[in-house]
Design a protein around this motif. Structure first.
Motif, PDB file in Angstrom:
ATOM      1  N   LEU A 218      -1.574  50.240  19.902  1.00 39.31           N
ATOM      2  CA  LEU A 218      -0.280  50.055  20.578  1.00 39.31           C
ATOM      3  C   LEU A 218       0.121  51.332  21.333  1.00 39.31           C
ATOM      4  CD1 LEU A 218       2.869  48.332  19.125  1.00 39.31           C
ATOM      5  CD2 LEU A 218       3.075  50.556  20.181  1.00 39.31           C
ATOM      6  N   GLU A 219      -0.011  52.472  20.646  1.00 38.16           N
ATOM      7  CA  GLU A 219       0.352  53.752  21.281  1.00 38.16           C
ATOM      8  C   GLU A 219      -0.498  54.012  22.521  1.00 38.16           C
ATOM      9  OE1 GLU A 219       1.688  56.223  17.266  1.00 38.16           O
ATOM     10  OE2 GLU A 219      -0.217  56.656  18.232  1.00 38.16           O
ATOM     11  N   LEU A 220      -1.781  53.760  22.382  1.00 38.71           N
ATOM     12  CA  LEU A 220      -2.681  54.047  23.505  1.00 38.71           C
ATOM     13  C   LEU A 220      -2.427  53.089  24.674  1.00 38.71           C
ATOM     14  CD1 LEU A 220      -4.939  55.847  24.480  1.00 38.71           C
ATOM     15  CD2 LEU A 220      -6.587  54.231  23.516  1.00 38.71           C
ATOM     16  N   GLN A 221      -2.176  51.820  24.357  1.00 34.68           N
ATOM     17  CA  GLN A 221      -1.887  50.871  25.435  1.00 34.68           C
ATOM     18  C   GLN A 221      -0.636  51.301  26.214  1.00 34.68           C
ATOM     19  OE1 GLN A 221      -3.803  47.563  26.079  1.00 34.68           O
ATOM     20  NE2 GLN A 221      -2.990  48.551  27.886  1.00 34.68           N
ATOM     21  N   ARG A 222       0.364  51.777  25.502  1.00 43.71           N
ATOM     22  CA  ARG A 222       1.583  52.240  26.174  1.00 43.71           C
ATOM     23  C   ARG A 222       1.300  53.464  27.037  1.00 43.71           C
ATOM     24  NH1 ARG A 222       6.431  51.427  21.684  1.00 43.71           N
ATOM     25  NH2 ARG A 222       6.536  49.159  21.928  1.00 43.71           N
ATOM     26  N   GLU A 223       0.466  54.355  26.509  1.00 40.81           N
ATOM     27  CA  GLU A 223       0.071  55.539  27.295  1.00 40.81           C
ATOM     28  C   GLU A 223      -0.613  55.107  28.582  1.00 40.81           C
ATOM     29  OE1 GLU A 223       0.020  58.892  27.249  1.00 40.81           O
ATOM     30  OE2 GLU A 223       1.397  59.019  25.544  1.00 40.81           O
ATOM     31  N   PHE A 224      -1.567  54.202  28.454  1.00 41.44           N
ATOM     32  CA  PHE A 224      -2.320  53.744  29.624  1.00 41.44           C
ATOM     33  C   PHE A 224      -1.406  53.054  30.625  1.00 41.44           C
ATOM     34  CE2 PHE A 224      -6.791  53.263  27.536  1.00 41.44           C
ATOM     35  CZ  PHE A 224      -6.899  54.637  27.523  1.00 41.44           C
ATOM     36  N   ASN A 225      -0.484  52.221  30.124  1.00 38.99           N
ATOM     37  CA  ASN A 225       0.396  51.482  31.026  1.00 38.99           C
ATOM     38  C   ASN A 225       1.247  52.434  31.859  1.00 38.99           C
ATOM     39  OD1 ASN A 225      -0.650  49.171  29.952  1.00 38.99           O
ATOM     40  ND2 ASN A 225       1.125  48.668  28.685  1.00 38.99           N
ATOM     41  N   GLY A 226       1.547  53.597  31.285  1.00 37.68           N
ATOM     42  CA  GLY A 226       2.335  54.574  32.037  1.00 37.68           C
ATOM     43  C   GLY A 226       1.476  55.464  32.921  1.00 37.68           C
ATOM     44  N   PHE A 227       0.169  55.332  32.772  1.00 39.37           N
ATOM     45  CA  PHE A 227      -0.748  56.244  33.468  1.00 39.37           C
ATOM     46  C   PHE A 227      -1.370  55.600  34.695  1.00 39.37           C
ATOM     47  CE2 PHE A 227      -5.191  57.986  33.672  1.00 39.37           C
ATOM     48  CZ  PHE A 227      -4.857  59.259  34.117  1.00 39.37           C
ATOM     49  N   VAL A 228      -1.748  54.354  34.575  1.00 41.84           N
ATOM     50  CA  VAL A 228      -2.373  53.660  35.713  1.00 41.84           C
ATOM     51  C   VAL A 228      -1.738  52.283  35.903  1.00 41.84           C
ATOM     52  CG1 VAL A 228      -4.622  54.790  35.690  1.00 41.84           C
ATOM     53  CG2 VAL A 228      -4.227  52.844  34.199  1.00 41.84           C
ATOM     54  N   GLU A 229      -1.820  51.778  37.118  1.00 38.86           N
ATOM     55  CA  GLU A 229      -1.152  50.516  37.436  1.00 38.86           C
ATOM     56  C   GLU A 229      -1.819  49.335  36.719  1.00 38.86           C
ATOM     57  OE1 GLU A 229       0.347  48.101  41.381  1.00 38.86           O
ATOM     58  OE2 GLU A 229      -0.412  50.156  41.569  1.00 38.86           O
ATOM     59  N   HIS A 230      -3.147  49.256  36.816  1.00 39.81           N
ATOM     60  CA  HIS A 230      -3.847  48.158  36.138  1.00 39.81           C
ATOM     61  C   HIS A 230      -4.604  48.746  34.943  1.00 39.81           C
ATOM     62  CE1 HIS A 230      -2.726  45.537  39.379  1.00 39.81           C
ATOM     63  NE2 HIS A 230      -3.213  46.402  40.257  1.00 39.81           N
ATOM     64  N   ALA A 231      -3.847  49.014  33.916  1.00 36.55           N
ATOM     65  CA  ALA A 231      -4.436  49.685  32.757  1.00 36.55           C
ATOM     66  C   ALA A 231      -5.406  48.757  32.036  1.00 36.55           C
ATOM     67  CB  ALA A 231      -3.325  50.107  31.807  1.00 36.55           C
ATOM     68  N   PRO A 232      -6.517  49.296  31.533  1.00 31.14           N
ATOM     69  CA  PRO A 232      -7.439  48.450  30.768  1.00 31.14           C
ATOM     70  C   PRO A 232      -6.799  48.029  29.451  1.00 31.14           C
ATOM     71  CG  PRO A 232      -8.084  50.746  30.610  1.00 31.14           C
ATOM     72  CD  PRO A 232      -6.938  50.689  31.575  1.00 31.14           C
TER      73      PRO A 232
END
Ligand SMILES: [Zn+2]
Length: 300
Positions: A218-232
């Motif tokens: 969950l933490e990593l997904q949130r990090e990614f969502n804030g980092f790139v537009e189409h987060a993996p």
């Protein structure tokens, strides 16, 4: 018993095709199934039950990530990034039957993500996007870091030694959210009397392992969502020493029909729903399966 990794220089070299997340996750699950098969055959041999057929695994320089010619450096091309624990009994490439250049691996005690770990994954997203298709958090049963976090939760006096060491404290504190969620789920589904059960500590460790993998996802997904537009999509799973499989719920060892991985929870509610599912799964195991899942000493 022979396990033969066979290199045929005249066999056509096929580039592995990993076009999307589903293919990448399938490859991880299939690799884990091969690992189970190898170990199962080895164990059968030990018991004198092996059929005698050698296991042949074809390899070539590309699948091994090795240079085809002298002096040629392969391009870094992992298809998955895995965040696992540092536990020496859970070597990431081995349990997925992978080799060089397939996996971008971070191993941190308790699969807790700190700043450097998240930075490493940002690097992978930014630079390895041509090959990287998925990111997975991989917890494991009987985790020492999760056990330390549970002990700090149950016996605050045990926390003093940990609290005085910044590095250790960071890990144990990072796991507390999972321990608290697991404890709440066990009490709701097992009743408050469960907290005085002699098995409560090991049950809480076992449940927290699953919840901790979900928390990190969950933490990593949130990090990614804030980092790139189409987060993996970030997935998570847990390696089980008894079944040798990655799985998302405890099993009785017979019915292995559970999800091998799950997507990161979307919210705190999703996370608690998962913690409840894990707690209920543990509480419905029979005594033998519960003992096998929860005992903290691994029989090797
Ligand atoms: Zn561990």
């Amino acid at each position: 018993m022979d396990i033969i990794y066979r290199y045929d220089p005249f066999a056509p070299i096929e580039m592995p095709k990993i076009p999307d997340v589903a293919s990448a996750m399938s490859r991880l699950v299939e690799g884990n199934d091969r690992f189970v098969e190898i170990v199962t055959q080895m164990q059968a041999r030990t018991l004198g039950q092996h059929k005698g057929e050698p296991m042949v695994i074809p390899v070539n320089p590309v699948t091994l990530g090795l240079p085809l010619f002298e002096g040629v450096m392969p391009t870094q091309a992992p298809f998955a990034a895995i965040v696992g624990c540092a536990d020496a009994r859970v070597p990431t490439e081995a349990i997925f039957d992978e080799s060089f250049n397939s996996l971008f691996v971070l191993r941190i005690a308790g699969n807790v993500l700190g700043t450097e770990g998240i930075g490493s994954l940002h690097y992978a997203l930014a630079n390895l996007g041509e090959s990287l298709r998925t990111v997975m958090i991989l917890g494991h049963a009987k985790c020492g870091a999760v056990t330390a976090a549970v002990d700090a939760y149950l016996s605050p006096e045990a926390y003093v030694d940990i609290a005085s060491t910044h590095g250790l404290r960071t890990i144990v504190d990072g796991i507390q959210i999972a321990v608290r969620g697991a404890a709440r789920a066990l009490t709701i589904h097992g009743g408050s009397q469960i907290e005085s059960s002699p098995d409560y500590r090991s049950l809480l460790v076992a449940t927290s392992v699953y919840v901790n993998a979900a928390v990190s996802a969950l933490e990593l997904q949130r990090e990614f969502n804030g980092f790139v537009e189409h987060a993996p999509a970030v997935n998570f799973s847990v390696y089980d020493f008894e079944s040798l499989r990655i799985q998302c719920l405890p099993t009785d060892g017979e019915s292995v029909n559970v999800s091998r991985y799950l997507p990161a929870p979307n919210s705190a509610d999703d996370l608690f729903q998962y913690a409840s599912d894990v707690a209920k799964a543990f509480l419905t195991l029979d005594e033998e399966a519960l003992d096998r899942n929860c005992r903290l000493t691994v029989k090797l």
